[in-house]
Write an enzyme that holds these catalytic residues in place. Structure first.
Site, PDB file in Angstrom:
ATOM      1  N   THR A   7       1.094  -1.167   0.017  1.00 14.41           N
ATOM      2  CA  THR A   7       0.141   0.035   0.029  1.00 14.41           C
ATOM      3  C   THR A   7       0.971   1.228  -0.159  1.00 14.41           C
ATOM      4  O   THR A   7       2.127   0.944   0.403  1.00 14.41           O
ATOM      5  CB  THR A   7      -0.945   0.071   1.514  1.00 14.41           C
ATOM      6  OG1 THR A   7      -1.802   1.243   1.327  1.00 14.41           O
ATOM      7  CG2 THR A   7       0.080   0.061   2.552  1.00 14.41           C
ATOM      8  N   GLY A  11      -0.873   4.505   7.188  1.00 17.67           N
ATOM      9  CA  GLY A  11      -1.864   4.604   8.238  1.00 17.67           C
ATOM     10  C   GLY A  11      -2.475   3.126   8.228  1.00 17.67           C
ATOM     11  O   GLY A  11      -2.965   2.426   9.389  1.00 17.67           O
ATOM     12  N   ASP A  65      -8.584  -3.171  -0.907  1.00 19.49           N
ATOM     13  CA  ASP A  65      -9.263  -1.998  -1.826  1.00 19.49           C
ATOM     14  C   ASP A  65     -10.611  -1.476  -1.163  1.00 19.49           C
ATOM     15  O   ASP A  65     -11.362  -2.328  -0.544  1.00 19.49           O
ATOM     16  CB  ASP A  65      -9.361  -2.413  -3.053  1.00 19.49           C
ATOM     17  CG  ASP A  65      -9.566  -1.038  -4.138  1.00 19.49           C
ATOM     18  OD1 ASP A  65      -9.344  -0.008  -3.835  1.00 19.49           O
ATOM     19  OD2 ASP A  65     -10.287  -1.303  -5.146  1.00 19.49           O
ATOM     20  N   ASP A 143     -15.352  10.244   5.701  1.00 18.02           N
ATOM     21  CA  ASP A 143     -15.861  10.077   6.917  1.00 18.02           C
ATOM     22  C   ASP A 143     -16.858  11.053   7.696  1.00 18.02           C
ATOM     23  O   ASP A 143     -17.772  10.947   8.330  1.00 18.02           O
ATOM     24  CB  ASP A 143     -14.669  10.149   8.029  1.00 18.02           C
ATOM     25  CG  ASP A 143     -13.918   8.763   8.083  1.00 18.02           C
ATOM     26  OD1 ASP A 143     -14.418   7.698   7.747  1.00 18.02           O
ATOM     27  OD2 ASP A 143     -12.751   8.688   8.566  1.00 18.02           O
TER      28      ASP A 143
HETATM   29  P1  IMP Z   1      -8.443   2.941  -0.926  1.00 19.92           P
HETATM   30  O1  IMP Z   1      -9.058   1.502  -0.344  1.00 19.92           O
HETATM   31  O2  IMP Z   1      -7.214   3.539  -0.102  1.00 19.92           O
HETATM   32  O3  IMP Z   1      -8.234   2.889  -2.329  1.00 19.92           O
HETATM   33  O4  IMP Z   1      -9.619   3.828  -0.620  1.00 19.92           O
HETATM   34  C1  IMP Z   1     -10.437   4.353  -1.642  1.00 19.92           C
HETATM   35  C2  IMP Z   1     -11.012   5.681  -1.089  1.00 19.92           C
HETATM   36  O5  IMP Z   1     -12.259   5.163  -0.361  1.00 19.92           O
HETATM   37  C3  IMP Z   1     -10.417   6.673  -0.082  1.00 19.92           C
HETATM   38  O6  IMP Z   1      -9.409   7.344  -1.037  1.00 19.92           O
HETATM   39  C4  IMP Z   1     -11.497   7.319   0.500  1.00 19.92           C
HETATM   40  O7  IMP Z   1     -12.004   8.334  -0.222  1.00 19.92           O
HETATM   41  C5  IMP Z   1     -12.498   6.014   0.643  1.00 19.92           C
HETATM   42  N1  IMP Z   1     -12.401   5.492   1.846  1.00 19.92           N
HETATM   43  C6  IMP Z   1     -11.988   4.220   1.976  1.00 19.92           C
HETATM   44  N2  IMP Z   1     -12.347   3.800   3.363  1.00 19.92           N
HETATM   45  C7  IMP Z   1     -12.465   5.105   4.121  1.00 19.92           C
HETATM   46  C8  IMP Z   1     -12.838   5.265   5.548  1.00 19.92           C
HETATM   47  O8  IMP Z   1     -12.833   4.378   6.263  1.00 19.92           O
HETATM   48  N3  IMP Z   1     -13.325   6.748   5.608  1.00 19.92           N
HETATM   49  C9  IMP Z   1     -13.572   7.293   4.698  1.00 19.92           C
HETATM   50  N4  IMP Z   1     -13.171   7.143   3.247  1.00 19.92           N
HETATM   51  C10 IMP Z   1     -12.820   6.038   3.127  1.00 19.92           C
END
Ligand code: IMP
Length: 185
Positions: A7, A11, A65, A143
């Site tokens: 990743t 975080g 993802d 969030d």
């Molecule tokens: P990824 O899994 O990092 O590709 O997440 C894709 C997108 O989904 C992120 O950039 C956030 O915009 C949204 N997202 C995923 N998980 C969360 C969460 O726990 N809180 C808020 N947004 C989330």
């Protein structure tokens, strides 16, 4: 046992380290960009990403993802959540939801784990609603506009509480249960 967490988000690595410490699994940050296929299905994104990574000779790793799926928007932004967050942002989602009565939505997190030559893919879900406005200072991404209990947003609750109910927390629980079932931990 050691697993690479593939990743760009440190975080996420901290979250995995915390969850897997008790099981004697070391989680190592392994930034390794891979192409995400264009599909509307999170599990397909994860499976195809894992195929690519394995074909490069990398084993014993985790990828994940996640995204926000809004019922009345037919699952948008879904797999395009990161792009939607960067472009239209939370205000854009709120504008699309103006006057919409059905506020139902869910976060989904799909985790793929390559371990001991095996593949485990699980998806955790957290149901909730889209709020009328942004609230709260904590968290990230969507969030401030998502509430799991209809009262507070994910940006208004402590991180430990979020992890105990969130899509990612639920996916981790499913992964641990499956690893135990297969005698891997
Ligand atoms: P990824 O899994 O990092 O590709 O997440 C894709 C997108 O989904 C992120 O950039 C956030 O915009 C949204 N997202 C995923 N998980 C969360 C969460 O726990 N809180 C808020 N947004 C989330």
């Amino acid at each position: 046992m050691k697993l690479k967490v593939i990743t760009s988000n440190p975080g996420k690595v901290r979250e995995y380290q915390k969850e897997f410490k008790d099981y004697g699994i070391e989680m190592e940050h392994f930034p390794h960009p891979y192409d995400e296929v264009q599909t509307s299905d999170l599990e397909e994104v994860v499976n195809k990403g894992m195929d690519t990574i394995v074909s490069e000779g990398i084993r014993d790793f985790i990828v994940d993802d996640s995204g926000l799926f809004v019922d009345s928007l037919k699952g948008f932004p879904g797999v395009w959540s990161a792009y939607a967050q960067k472009t239209i942002g939370n205000q854009g989602i709120l504008r699309l939801m103006e006057g919409v009565e059905d506020r139902g939505a869910e976060f989904r997190c799909c985790i793929g784990c390559d371990i001991d030559g095996r593949r485990i893919v699980v998806t955790g879900i957290c149901r909730g609603t889209i709020t009328d406005g942004e609230r709260g200072k904590d968290g990230f991404g969507f969030d401030p506009v998502f509430s799991h209990d209809g009262e507070r947003t994910f940006a208004e609750i402590p991180l430990d509480e979020k992890n105990s109910v969130s899509h990612r927390g639920n996916a981790v629980k499913l992964l641990i249960a499956e690893m135990r079932r297969q005698g891997l931990i």
